[in-house]
Design a protein around this motif. Structure first.
Motif, short mmCIF file in Angstrom:
data_model
loop_
_atom_site.label_atom_id
_atom_site.label_comp_id
_atom_site.label_asym_id
_atom_site.label_seq_id
_atom_site.Cartn_x
_atom_site.Cartn_y
_atom_site.Cartn_z
N ALA A 116 36.58 39.00 46.04
CA ALA A 116 38.05 38.98 46.07
C ALA A 116 38.48 37.93 47.07
CB ALA A 116 38.60 40.34 46.45
N VAL A 117 39.55 37.22 46.73
CA VAL A 117 40.04 36.18 47.64
C VAL A 117 41.56 36.16 47.62
CG1 VAL A 117 39.88 34.36 45.88
CG2 VAL A 117 39.80 33.74 48.28
N GLY A 118 42.14 36.07 48.81
CA GLY A 118 43.58 35.90 48.93
C GLY A 118 43.92 34.43 48.77
N THR A 119 45.02 34.14 48.09
CA THR A 119 45.43 32.76 47.86
C THR A 119 46.90 32.60 48.19
OG1 THR A 119 46.05 33.19 45.55
CG2 THR A 119 43.77 32.52 45.97
N PRO A 120 47.34 31.35 48.38
CA PRO A 120 48.78 31.13 48.49
C PRO A 120 49.48 31.63 47.22
CG PRO A 120 47.56 29.17 49.12
CD PRO A 120 46.57 30.12 48.50
N ASP A 121 50.76 31.72 47.29
CA ASP A 121 51.57 32.23 46.18
C ASP A 121 51.26 31.51 44.87
OD1 ASP A 121 53.58 33.49 44.74
OD2 ASP A 121 55.11 32.07 45.42
N ALA A 122 50.80 32.27 43.87
CA ALA A 122 50.49 31.69 42.56
C ALA A 122 51.54 32.04 41.51
CB ALA A 122 49.12 32.17 42.08
N ASP A 123 52.39 33.03 41.78
CA ASP A 123 53.36 33.45 40.76
C ASP A 123 54.81 33.15 41.12
OD1 ASP A 123 53.70 35.38 42.69
OD2 ASP A 123 53.23 37.07 41.38
N GLY A 124 55.03 32.41 42.20
CA GLY A 124 56.38 31.94 42.52
C GLY A 124 57.29 32.92 43.23
N ASP A 125 56.75 34.04 43.76
CA ASP A 125 57.62 35.00 44.44
C ASP A 125 57.61 34.84 45.96
OD1 ASP A 125 55.17 36.05 45.13
OD2 ASP A 125 55.52 38.01 44.20
N GLY A 126 56.87 33.85 46.46
CA GLY A 126 56.84 33.60 47.89
C GLY A 126 55.86 34.45 48.67
N ILE A 127 55.06 35.26 47.99
CA ILE A 127 54.09 36.14 48.65
C ILE A 127 52.69 35.76 48.16
CG2 ILE A 127 53.34 38.54 48.94
CD1 ILE A 127 56.27 39.34 48.23
N ALA A 178 33.12 43.97 38.73
CA ALA A 178 31.69 44.18 38.51
C ALA A 178 31.27 43.83 37.08
CB ALA A 178 31.32 45.62 38.83
N ASN A 179 32.19 43.98 36.11
CA ASN A 179 31.86 43.66 34.72
C ASN A 179 31.97 42.17 34.41
OD1 ASN A 179 34.60 43.15 34.51
ND2 ASN A 179 35.00 44.72 32.99
N GLY A 180 32.36 41.36 35.41
CA GLY A 180 32.46 39.92 35.24
C GLY A 180 33.85 39.41 34.92
N SER A 181 34.81 40.29 34.70
CA SER A 181 36.17 39.84 34.40
C SER A 181 36.85 39.33 35.67
CB SER A 181 37.01 40.97 33.78
OG SER A 181 37.21 42.02 34.71
N VAL A 182 37.79 38.41 35.49
CA VAL A 182 38.57 37.87 36.61
C VAL A 182 39.98 38.44 36.48
CG1 VAL A 182 39.51 35.77 37.64
CG2 VAL A 182 37.20 35.76 36.68
N ARG A 183 40.49 38.98 37.58
CA ARG A 183 41.82 39.61 37.58
C ARG A 183 42.72 38.96 38.62
NH1 ARG A 183 42.83 43.96 34.66
NH2 ARG A 183 41.10 44.79 33.47
N PHE A 184 44.01 38.91 38.28
CA PHE A 184 45.04 38.39 39.18
C PHE A 184 45.86 39.57 39.67
CE2 PHE A 184 49.50 37.06 39.67
CZ PHE A 184 49.34 36.20 40.74
N HIS A 185 45.99 39.68 40.98
CA HIS A 185 46.75 40.77 41.60
C HIS A 185 47.93 40.16 42.35
CE1 HIS A 185 43.23 43.41 40.97
NE2 HIS A 185 42.56 42.31 41.23
N PRO A 186 49.15 40.31 41.80
CA PRO A 186 50.31 39.75 42.50
C PRO A 186 50.48 40.39 43.87
CG PRO A 186 50.94 40.64 40.34
CD PRO A 186 49.51 41.00 40.59
N GLY A 187 50.77 39.58 44.86
CA GLY A 187 50.97 40.10 46.20
C GLY A 187 52.25 40.91 46.32
N SER A 188 52.33 41.66 47.37
CA SER A 188 53.47 42.51 47.66
C SER A 188 53.63 42.57 49.17
CB SER A 188 53.22 43.92 47.10
OG SER A 188 54.11 44.85 47.66
N ARG A 189 54.78 42.92 49.63
CA ARG A 189 54.98 43.04 51.07
C ARG A 189 54.40 44.33 51.62
NH1 ARG A 189 57.44 38.68 52.40
NH2 ARG A 189 59.10 37.78 51.18
#
Length: 77
Positions: free
Chosen positions: A23-34, A42-53
């Protein structure tokens, strides 16, 4: 993760090296400023988790399925 200048538990449930070995934290990828989080499950899939405050919620959106060529890759970046 530092929220408001203090270390705070953020997304504490459902995260382990067995379920999400990368898992890696990244700069804002979805344009909400977070900042956001990307994970490889574990199954090899890649998931995007939008940040939250306050906390990560849900399982994130699957960006790459577990049966794609992704599982044969050895590096990100």
């Amino acid at each position: 993760m530092r929220l408001g200048g203090a270390d705070t538990t953020y997304g504490a449930t459902g995260w382990s090296t067995a379920s999400a070995p990368f898992a890696v934290g990244t700069p804002d990828a979805d344009g909400d400023g977070i900042g956001d989080v990307w994970s490889v499950q574990a199954n090899g899939s890649v998931r995007f988790h939008p940040g939250s405050r306050t906390a990560l919620t849900g399982n994130g959106g699957q960006m790459i399925g577990p049966n794609s060529h992704w599982k044969t890759r050895i590096a990100v970046g």
